[in-house]
Structure formats: structure tokens, C-alpha cells
Design a protein around this motif. Structure first.
Motif, mmCIF file in Angstrom:
data_model
loop_
_atom_site.group_PDB
_atom_site.id
_atom_site.type_symbol
_atom_site.label_atom_id
_atom_site.label_comp_id
_atom_site.label_asym_id
_atom_site.label_seq_id
_atom_site.Cartn_x
_atom_site.Cartn_y
_atom_site.Cartn_z
ATOM 1 N N LYS A 1 39.979 58.556 50.378
ATOM 2 C CA LYS A 1 40.717 59.325 49.375
ATOM 3 C C LYS A 1 39.928 60.568 48.975
ATOM 4 C CE LYS A 1 42.978 55.311 47.314
ATOM 5 N NZ LYS A 1 43.086 54.491 46.091
ATOM 6 N N ASP A 2 40.647 61.621 48.569
ATOM 7 C CA ASP A 2 40.033 62.873 48.147
ATOM 8 C C ASP A 2 39.670 62.833 46.668
ATOM 9 O OD1 ASP A 2 40.339 63.968 50.667
ATOM 10 O OD2 ASP A 2 42.322 64.798 50.213
ATOM 11 N N GLY A 3 38.683 63.653 46.298
ATOM 12 C CA GLY A 3 38.357 63.838 44.892
ATOM 13 C C GLY A 3 37.230 62.980 44.352
ATOM 14 N N TYR A 4 36.328 62.520 45.218
ATOM 15 C CA TYR A 4 35.230 61.666 44.770
ATOM 16 C C TYR A 4 33.900 62.189 45.293
ATOM 17 C CZ TYR A 4 38.767 58.244 43.486
ATOM 18 O OH TYR A 4 39.844 57.621 42.910
ATOM 19 N N ASP A 5 32.829 61.885 44.552
ATOM 20 C CA ASP A 5 31.465 62.066 45.027
ATOM 21 C C ASP A 5 30.930 60.686 45.369
ATOM 22 O OD1 ASP A 5 31.451 64.788 44.653
ATOM 23 O OD2 ASP A 5 30.484 64.713 42.693
ATOM 24 N N LEU A 6 30.389 60.544 46.577
ATOM 25 C CA LEU A 6 29.874 59.263 47.050
ATOM 26 C C LEU A 6 28.398 59.402 47.387
ATOM 27 C CD1 LEU A 6 32.633 58.452 49.699
ATOM 28 C CD2 LEU A 6 32.661 57.882 47.285
ATOM 29 N N ILE A 7 27.604 58.417 47.008
ATOM 30 C CA ILE A 7 26.210 58.348 47.442
ATOM 31 C C ILE A 7 25.981 56.967 48.034
ATOM 32 C CG2 ILE A 7 23.787 58.414 46.770
ATOM 33 C CD1 ILE A 7 24.535 60.278 44.518
ATOM 34 N N PHE A 8 25.577 56.943 49.300
ATOM 35 C CA PHE A 8 25.231 55.703 49.974
ATOM 36 C C PHE A 8 23.722 55.521 49.917
ATOM 37 C CE2 PHE A 8 29.252 56.816 51.977
ATOM 38 C CZ PHE A 8 29.907 55.593 51.997
ATOM 39 N N ILE A 9 23.282 54.354 49.451
ATOM 40 C CA ILE A 9 21.862 54.028 49.395
ATOM 41 C C ILE A 9 21.620 52.831 50.308
ATOM 42 C CG2 ILE A 9 19.935 53.345 47.917
ATOM 43 C CD1 ILE A 9 21.496 54.562 45.579
ATOM 44 N N ALA A 10 20.679 52.991 51.225
ATOM 45 C CA ALA A 10 20.374 51.932 52.185
ATOM 46 C C ALA A 10 19.429 50.907 51.570
ATOM 47 C CB ALA A 10 19.743 52.527 53.430
ATOM 48 N N LYS A 11 19.672 49.632 51.877
ATOM 49 C CA LYS A 11 18.762 48.562 51.488
ATOM 50 C C LYS A 11 17.870 48.221 52.686
ATOM 51 C CE LYS A 11 21.592 46.184 48.045
ATOM 52 N NZ LYS A 11 22.187 44.882 47.716
ATOM 53 N N ARG A 12 16.842 47.437 52.457
ATOM 54 C CA ARG A 12 15.884 47.113 53.523
ATOM 55 C C ARG A 12 16.511 46.387 54.706
ATOM 56 N NH1 ARG A 12 10.528 45.158 50.232
ATOM 57 N NH2 ARG A 12 9.998 47.218 49.457
ATOM 58 N N SER A 13 17.522 45.588 54.467
ATOM 59 C CA SER A 13 18.137 44.801 55.540
ATOM 60 C C SER A 13 18.858 45.669 56.564
ATOM 61 C CB SER A 13 19.117 43.786 54.952
ATOM 62 O OG SER A 13 20.153 44.462 54.262
ATOM 63 N N ILE A 14 19.048 46.947 56.274
ATOM 64 C CA ILE A 14 19.802 47.835 57.151
ATOM 65 C C ILE A 14 19.035 48.156 58.439
ATOM 66 C CG2 ILE A 14 19.080 50.129 56.400
ATOM 67 C CD1 ILE A 14 22.059 50.770 56.076
ATOM 68 N N VAL A 15 17.735 47.957 58.433
ATOM 69 C CA VAL A 15 16.903 48.303 59.590
ATOM 70 C C VAL A 15 17.255 47.449 60.802
ATOM 71 C CG1 VAL A 15 14.529 48.367 60.447
ATOM 72 C CG2 VAL A 15 15.028 49.087 58.119
ATOM 73 N N ASP A 16 17.587 46.195 60.590
ATOM 74 C CA ASP A 16 17.769 45.249 61.692
ATOM 75 C C ASP A 16 19.203 45.114 62.184
ATOM 76 O OD1 ASP A 16 15.054 44.670 61.479
ATOM 77 O OD2 ASP A 16 15.422 43.139 59.954
ATOM 78 N N ILE A 17 20.153 45.850 61.629
ATOM 79 C CA ILE A 17 21.543 45.647 62.023
ATOM 80 C C ILE A 17 21.989 46.674 63.057
ATOM 81 C CG2 ILE A 17 22.113 44.583 59.803
ATOM 82 C CD1 ILE A 17 23.516 47.142 59.005
ATOM 83 N N SER A 18 23.030 46.319 63.789
ATOM 84 C CA SER A 18 23.572 47.203 64.819
ATOM 85 C C SER A 18 24.489 48.250 64.204
ATOM 86 C CB SER A 18 24.350 46.382 65.847
ATOM 87 O OG SER A 18 25.514 45.849 65.251
ATOM 88 N N PHE A 19 24.885 49.210 65.024
ATOM 89 C CA PHE A 19 25.793 50.267 64.582
ATOM 90 C C PHE A 19 27.113 49.680 64.107
ATOM 91 C CE2 PHE A 19 29.043 53.491 65.247
ATOM 92 C CZ PHE A 19 28.465 54.607 64.669
ATOM 93 N N GLU A 20 27.644 48.708 64.842
ATOM 94 C CA GLU A 20 28.926 48.095 64.486
ATOM 95 C C GLU A 20 28.840 47.353 63.161
ATOM 96 O OE1 GLU A 20 27.492 47.715 67.540
ATOM 97 O OE2 GLU A 20 28.806 49.135 68.596
#
Length: 113
Positions: free
Chosen positions: A75-94
């Protein structure tokens, strides 16, 4: 991605952290704030706790590509910030893609089909 679709200034990040609503899952935290514009802007935060610069840049590139591929579903009209957690290092792209879509659906940011 064009500059008008990115959150770039530290003051904007701090304002979204302070005023925005946050959502989370196992791999990500998402801050959302209504921006009153006709476009959705996005920012990414990957702290040094995640790993070295190579690892952080790899994660950031993956997150940017997933957002780019799913940009038309948000949807339009938002500001989004994604913050990575430590578990993100070991996961695949999918798995990362599924996690980002999941957190955006929790925040009700996806357009209905």
C-alpha cells in the motif's frame, strides 16, 4: 530504487522509531508510520551485532531485492524500516522473502488481490 522511495536521514529514522508502530517475527522487526505522501518509503537497519560488513551488506542487498520484487503489492503512503535480527544470517533467500511478506501482512500493508 529512486531516492524518493528511500528513507535516508537519521532524523527521519529516529522519528519513525519514536512515533511509528512496530511489528516483529523471528527474523525481522518492522516499524511503520503513515507519511501522508503518495508513495511508500523504505529504510533498512542491520547492526554490527549481525556480523562483519560483508555479511551485513549481503543481508541488506537481499532485503532490497525482496522489497523491489514485491513493491507493487504494498500500500502507498507509509514509511517502513526493516531491522534485521541475528537469526537472519543463517536463513535462505526464500525464507527471508517469506519472513518479509509475513511481517508486512501482519502490519496489513499488502494490497488485497
Amino acid at each position: 530504487m529512486e531516492k524518493k522511495y528511500r528513507i535516508r536521514k537519521n532524523m527521519e529514522f529516529k522519528n519513525i522509531y519514536k512515533v511509528g508502530k512496530n511489528y516483529w517475527n523471528r527474523n525481522l522487526i518492522l516499524y511503520v508510520k503513515n507519511n501522508g505522501l503518495n508513495e511508500t518509503r523504505v529504510g533498512y537497519t542491520i547492526t554490527k551485532k549481525i556480523g562483519n560488513a560483508v555479511t551485513r551488506n549481503k543481508i541488506r542487498r537481499r532485503m532490497k531485492e525482496i522489497y523491489r520484487l514485491n513493491f507493487h503489492n504494498i500500500k502507498d503512503g507509509y514509511d517502513l524500516i526493516f531491522i534485521a535480527k541475528r537469526s537472519i544470517v543463517d536463513i535462505s533467500f526464500e525464507e527471508l522473502e517469506g519472513s518479509m511478506i509475513h511481517i508486512m501482512s501482519i502490519a496489513k500493508l499488502l494490497k488485497k488481490r
